[in-house]
Design a protein around this motif. Structure first.
Motif, PDB file in Angstrom:
ATOM      1  N   ALA A  78       8.033 -41.018  31.651  1.00 13.89           N
ATOM      2  CA  ALA A  78       6.855 -41.805  32.031  1.00 13.89           C
ATOM      3  C   ALA A  78       7.208 -42.839  33.093  1.00 13.89           C
ATOM      4  O   ALA A  78       6.457 -43.043  34.063  1.00 13.89           O
ATOM      5  CB  ALA A  78       6.265 -42.490  30.797  1.00 13.89           C
ATOM      6  N   ARG A 124       7.654 -41.094  36.414  1.00 14.58           N
ATOM      7  CA  ARG A 124       6.378 -40.624  36.960  1.00 14.58           C
ATOM      8  C   ARG A 124       5.598 -41.767  37.585  1.00 14.58           C
ATOM      9  O   ARG A 124       4.977 -41.612  38.649  1.00 14.58           O
ATOM     10  CB  ARG A 124       5.580 -39.940  35.852  1.00 14.58           C
ATOM     11  N   ARG A 125       5.616 -42.926  36.929  1.00 13.95           N
ATOM     12  CA  ARG A 125       4.913 -44.085  37.497  1.00 13.95           C
ATOM     13  C   ARG A 125       5.503 -44.488  38.842  1.00 13.95           C
ATOM     14  O   ARG A 125       4.792 -45.003  39.719  1.00 13.95           O
ATOM     15  CB  ARG A 125       4.992 -45.266  36.520  1.00 13.95           C
TER      16      ARG A 125
END
Length: 218
Positions: A63, A66-67
């Motif tokens: 996560a 991905r950010r």
């Protein structure tokens, strides 16, 4: 969980977030520092982390990457890559065969394979891999590898003849990453030189700049 659109491996330093290097710092914190420095691909390697903690770390690091617009690959663990929604896996000599990794992951994720030369690179291509890690390029203390050191000249020949993008692995540091880039390599894997630096993010920025400078004539 649906697979994300398949990405090309970013060119440049390929940073490893390893639980055996700087073990007192949580994996997520190490990954955050790598990404803050401009890492575009992070391989999460967890050889000592218990399964539940490994899954939690894989989800958090995926996560986080991905950010930041970076890719997250799992070392060996196809199951964790699938559960965490990661961008793919990297498998080595004693890991799951690349054909099996591709079968499990499907077409939407990246599969990288460690090989020792051109023959291995061609076999990896035939097995459905997207890129190969070739080495050991230089002597390294991070991981025991039962293969001879290639050196830059032999590595450059592999880069030239490989049907897949090549990432140099083994002993890559700030002082030599530009030489790796100058061979035409797609990337260079870095472990301890980044994670053991006084300022991890700053070292990543330096590695990115050195790779870009070394590959400028490519």
């Amino acid at each position: 969980m649906n697979a994300p659109p398949r990405n090309m491996l970013p060119r440049g330093p390929y940073l490893l977030c390893d639980d055996t290097v700087l073990p007192d710092v949580p994996l997520v914190d190490k990954a955050a520092r790598l990404v803050a420095g401009g890492a575009r691909v992070v391989q999460l390697r967890m050889k000592r982390t218990p399964p539940r903690a490994a899954l939690a770390a894989a989800r958090e690091v995926t996560a986080l990457c991905r950010r930041a617009g970076a890719l997250c690959l799992l070392n060996d663990r196809v199951d964790l890559a699938l559960l965490a929604g990661a961008d793919g896996v990297h498998v080595g000599d004693e890991d799951l065969p690349p054909e099996a990794a591709r079968e499990l992951l499907g077409p939407g994720r990246l599969v990288g394979v460690t090989v020792r030369g051109l023959e291995g690179a061609r076999a990896a291509r035939d097995a459905g891999a997207d890129y190969v890690g070739v080495g050991p390029l230089f002597a390294t203390m991070t991981k025991q590898v039962g293969a001879p050191v290639l050196g830059l000249e032999s590595f450059a020949e592999v880069v030239k003849g490989s049907p897949l993008p090549v990432v140099g692995i083994g002993g890559v540091k700030l002082w030599n990453i530009g030489k790796v880039a100058a061979t035409g390599a797609h990337g260079a894997a870095v472990v301890s030189d980044a994670l053991l630096a006084g300022d991890i993010s700053e070292r990543v920025r330096q590695l990115v700049a050195a790779f870009e400078q070394g590959g400028a004539g490519d």
